[in-house]
Motif scaffolding. Structure first.
Motif, PDB file in Angstrom:
ATOM      1  N   VAL A  27       0.841  -1.194   0.000  1.00 13.80           N
ATOM      2  CA  VAL A  27       0.000   0.000   0.000  1.00 13.80           C
ATOM      3  C   VAL A  27       0.874   1.241   0.000  1.00 13.80           C
ATOM      4  O   VAL A  27       2.058   1.200   0.345  1.00 13.80           O
ATOM      5  CB  VAL A  27      -0.946   0.029   1.220  1.00 13.80           C
ATOM      6  N   ASP A  28       0.292   2.349  -0.391  1.00 14.64           N
ATOM      7  CA  ASP A  28       0.979   3.640  -0.338  1.00 14.64           C
ATOM      8  C   ASP A  28       1.173   4.011   1.132  1.00 14.64           C
ATOM      9  O   ASP A  28       0.202   4.020   1.903  1.00 14.64           O
ATOM     10  CB  ASP A  28       0.124   4.691  -1.040  1.00 14.64           C
ATOM     11  N   PRO A  29       2.397   4.326   1.547  1.00 10.07           N
ATOM     12  CA  PRO A  29       2.608   4.700   2.954  1.00 10.07           C
ATOM     13  C   PRO A  29       1.712   5.840   3.424  1.00 10.07           C
ATOM     14  O   PRO A  29       1.337   5.906   4.597  1.00 10.07           O
ATOM     15  CB  PRO A  29       4.085   5.109   2.995  1.00 10.07           C
ATOM     16  N   HIS A  30       1.353   6.727   2.494  1.00 12.01           N
ATOM     17  CA  HIS A  30       0.510   7.862   2.864  1.00 12.01           C
ATOM     18  C   HIS A  30      -0.908   7.427   3.246  1.00 12.01           C
ATOM     19  O   HIS A  30      -1.642   8.203   3.858  1.00 12.01           O
ATOM     20  CB  HIS A  30       0.454   8.871   1.714  1.00 12.01           C
ATOM     21  N   SER A  31      -1.279   6.196   2.903  1.00 12.45           N
ATOM     22  CA  SER A  31      -2.618   5.724   3.268  1.00 12.45           C
ATOM     23  C   SER A  31      -2.769   5.560   4.772  1.00 12.45           C
ATOM     24  O   SER A  31      -3.883   5.528   5.291  1.00 12.45           O
ATOM     25  CB  SER A  31      -2.918   4.394   2.571  1.00 12.45           C
ATOM     26  N   HIS A  32      -1.652   5.484   5.481  1.00 14.16           N
ATOM     27  CA  HIS A  32      -1.700   5.377   6.935  1.00 14.16           C
ATOM     28  C   HIS A  32      -1.793   6.739   7.627  1.00 14.16           C
ATOM     29  O   HIS A  32      -2.045   6.798   8.827  1.00 14.16           O
ATOM     30  CB  HIS A  32      -0.435   4.677   7.460  1.00 14.16           C
ATOM     31  N   VAL A  33      -1.540   7.808   6.880  1.00 14.56           N
ATOM     32  CA  VAL A  33      -1.386   9.130   7.483  1.00 14.56           C
ATOM     33  C   VAL A  33      -2.716   9.877   7.510  1.00 14.56           C
ATOM     34  O   VAL A  33      -3.356  10.056   6.470  1.00 14.56           O
ATOM     35  CB  VAL A  33      -0.338   9.954   6.718  1.00 14.56           C
ATOM     36  N   LEU A  34      -3.097  10.328   8.670  1.00 13.70           N
ATOM     37  CA  LEU A  34      -4.312  11.125   8.827  1.00 13.70           C
ATOM     38  C   LEU A  34      -3.959  12.593   9.027  1.00 13.70           C
ATOM     39  O   LEU A  34      -2.892  12.908   9.575  1.00 13.70           O
ATOM     40  CB  LEU A  34      -5.102  10.643  10.051  1.00 13.70           C
ATOM     41  N   PRO A  35      -4.844  13.513   8.605  1.00 11.49           N
ATOM     42  CA  PRO A  35      -4.606  14.942   8.863  1.00 11.49           C
ATOM     43  C   PRO A  35      -4.358  15.229  10.342  1.00 11.49           C
ATOM     44  O   PRO A  35      -3.545  16.089  10.691  1.00 11.49           O
ATOM     45  CB  PRO A  35      -5.900  15.602   8.370  1.00 11.49           C
ATOM     46  N   ARG A  36      -5.030  14.501  11.213  1.00 12.18           N
ATOM     47  CA  ARG A  36      -4.830  14.667  12.657  1.00 12.18           C
ATOM     48  C   ARG A  36      -3.374  14.452  13.039  1.00 12.18           C
ATOM     49  O   ARG A  36      -2.797  15.209  13.840  1.00 12.18           O
ATOM     50  CB  ARG A  36      -5.719  13.654  13.383  1.00 12.18           C
ATOM     51  N   GLU A  37      -2.757  13.406  12.477  1.00 16.20           N
ATOM     52  CA  GLU A  37      -1.374  13.104  12.824  1.00 16.20           C
ATOM     53  C   GLU A  37      -0.396  14.031  12.128  1.00 16.20           C
ATOM     54  O   GLU A  37       0.675  14.322  12.671  1.00 16.20           O
ATOM     55  CB  GLU A  37      -1.060  11.647  12.514  1.00 16.20           C
ATOM     56  N   ARG A  38      -0.732  14.512  10.944  1.00 16.80           N
ATOM     57  CA  ARG A  38       0.103  15.514  10.291  1.00 16.80           C
ATOM     58  C   ARG A  38       0.138  16.786  11.134  1.00 16.80           C
ATOM     59  O   ARG A  38       1.202  17.395  11.324  1.00 16.80           O
ATOM     60  CB  ARG A  38      -0.445  15.815   8.897  1.00 16.80           C
ATOM     61  N   LYS A  39      -1.010  17.163  11.682  1.00 11.32           N
ATOM     62  CA  LYS A  39      -1.075  18.354  12.534  1.00 11.32           C
ATOM     63  C   LYS A  39      -0.280  18.141  13.813  1.00 11.32           C
ATOM     64  O   LYS A  39       0.443  19.036  14.271  1.00 11.32           O
ATOM     65  CB  LYS A  39      -2.534  18.682  12.863  1.00 11.32           C
ATOM     66  N   ARG A  40      -0.398  16.954  14.410  1.00 12.52           N
ATOM     67  CA  ARG A  40       0.358  16.655  15.630  1.00 12.52           C
ATOM     68  C   ARG A  40       1.854  16.728  15.356  1.00 12.52           C
ATOM     69  O   ARG A  40       2.631  17.277  16.143  1.00 12.52           O
ATOM     70  CB  ARG A  40      -0.017  15.267  16.159  1.00 12.52           C
ATOM     71  N   PHE A  41       2.271  16.137  14.240  1.00 10.08           N
ATOM     72  CA  PHE A  41       3.675  16.151  13.847  1.00 10.08           C
ATOM     73  C   PHE A  41       4.200  17.584  13.721  1.00 10.08           C
ATOM     74  O   PHE A  41       5.274  17.921  14.228  1.00 10.08           O
ATOM     75  CB  PHE A  41       3.848  15.407  12.518  1.00 10.08           C
ATOM     76  N   GLU A  42       3.427  18.442  13.050  1.00  7.05           N
ATOM     77  CA  GLU A  42       3.861  19.823  12.841  1.00  7.05           C
ATOM     78  C   GLU A  42       3.926  20.593  14.159  1.00  7.05           C
ATOM     79  O   GLU A  42       4.823  21.416  14.374  1.00  7.05           O
ATOM     80  CB  GLU A  42       2.926  20.510  11.851  1.00  7.05           C
ATOM     81  N   THR A  43       2.985  20.296  15.070  1.00  5.79           N
ATOM     82  CA  THR A  43       3.000  20.964  16.377  1.00  5.79           C
ATOM     83  C   THR A  43       4.258  20.616  17.150  1.00  5.79           C
ATOM     84  O   THR A  43       4.949  21.501  17.683  1.00  5.79           O
ATOM     85  CB  THR A  43       1.754  20.566  17.186  1.00  5.79           C
ATOM     86  N   TYR A  44       4.588  19.342  17.222  1.00  7.26           N
ATOM     87  CA  TYR A  44       5.775  18.927  17.966  1.00  7.26           C
ATOM     88  C   TYR A  44       7.061  19.355  17.266  1.00  7.26           C
ATOM     89  O   TYR A  44       8.069  19.638  17.929  1.00  7.26           O
ATOM     90  CB  TYR A  44       5.777  17.415  18.179  1.00  7.26           C
ATOM     91  N   ARG A  45       7.030  19.392  15.943  1.00  7.31           N
ATOM     92  CA  ARG A  45       8.217  19.842  15.207  1.00  7.31           C
ATOM     93  C   ARG A  45       8.500  21.311  15.491  1.00  7.31           C
ATOM     94  O   ARG A  45       9.663  21.711  15.697  1.00  7.31           O
ATOM     95  CB  ARG A  45       7.989  19.646  13.699  1.00  7.31           C
TER      96      ARG A  45
END
Length: 297
Positions: free
Chosen positions: A134-152
């Motif tokens: 599967v495409d790795p991006h299929s596991h990624v949710l907007p919620r987790e992208r936002k969390r990642f950016e906050t911690y970064r």
């Protein structure tokens, strides 16, 4: 009738009120899926995999779809599986192109002379296992992208309590009608982890273990502290010493968590199953999502 039992967990952490119902519902659905396998005479390994697939596909949890992202904004998924009859074990570490990592862990456990594969080498086994990539991006949710950016952008938040605030690792324990045990875990790790970091969840004797002669257990929480404290070993040693009862299972779980906190200041939880399917659970985070078999089952 020989007793069968199914227990699942969905992570130990500070689960907010608004997410609690989803965590409970997800664990109930996973337990039902595994129990359905056992009720039809299915084996413990199949029941564990059925339960964990439900949790991996549920975006509520940090496993499969909806997993946390690493420091590069990528998913790295770990899963491990063990059966208690012959003590076979299989695990995959750091995969991204597998929809249900627990299925690949099972293939390794049942069809490979080696126990653990990581990264591209693990993903290359998807074809022989009959699993679609599967495409790795299929596991990624907007919620987790936002969390990642906050911690970064605000690393001080990452360093102040992430161990208690973000652990949705999932897992399952089962005992089938033949008396065989199985244990499995699946996880996306912790938010913004360093690339290629591996926690306890998929590792034998650290995050999971199953032995028909002793019992089974699975851990969730701050992996580094769980590994250092040997929390799972503490639980199994207690089971061996105290016997095969619901009281023994609960005492083993509580002893293990107390040891985790006392020795290394760790946070997490554990679910324990005896040889006969009695279960106990304990945690020292604010909440842990889990479902145990009823005492009457």
């Amino acid at each position: 009738m020989t007793r069968f039992a199914m227990a699942v967990h969905g992570g130990a952490w500070n689960i907010p009120d608004e997410l609690w119902a989803a965590h409970q519902a997800g664990c109930r659905a996973a337990q039902a899926a595994g129990t359905a396998v056992l009720a039809k005479g299915g084996d413990a390994v199949s029941a564990v995999c059925a339960a964990i697939r439900v949790l991996e596909d549920d975006p509520t949890f940090d496993a499969g779809k909806g997993s946390f992202l690493n420091e590069r904004g990528e998913v790295e998924l770990d899963a491990g599986l063990m059966e208690g009859d012959q003590l076979h074990y299989g695990a995959v570490l750091g995969v991204a192109r597998i929809q249900n990592p627990i299925d690949l862990a099972r293939y390794i456990m049942e069809h490979n002379q080696h126990c653990v594969f990581f990264g591209e080498g693990a993903e290359a086994l998807a074809g022989p296992a009959g699993l679609a990539s599967v495409d790795p991006h299929s596991h990624v949710l907007p919620r987790e992208r936002k969390r990642f950016e906050t911690y970064r952008d605000q690393p001080e938040k990452l360093n102040s309590g992430v161990w208690r605030a973000a652990h949705d690792t999932v897992g399952a324990l089962a005992r089938d009608q033949h008396g065989n045990l199985a244990a499995g875990n699946s996880t996306g790790g912790i938010p913004n982890k360093q690339r290629n970091r591996v926690g306890d969840a998929a590792l034998i004797s650290s995050g999971l273990y199953a032995d028909n002669e002793m019992g089974a257990a699975m851990c969730t929480g701050w992996g580094e502290s769980i590994m250092r404290a040997g929390m799972l070993h503490q639980a199994l040693a207690q089971l061996k010493a105290k016997g095969d009862s619901s009281e023994a299972a609960q005492a083993a779980a509580e002893t293990a968590v107390n040891h985790l906190e006392r020795r290394v200041g760790g946070y997490g939880g554990i679910v324990v199953m005896t040889r006969s399917g009695y279960c106990g659970a304990a945690f020292n985070t604010e909440r842990m999502a889990f479902e145990l078999p009823s005492k009457d089952s």
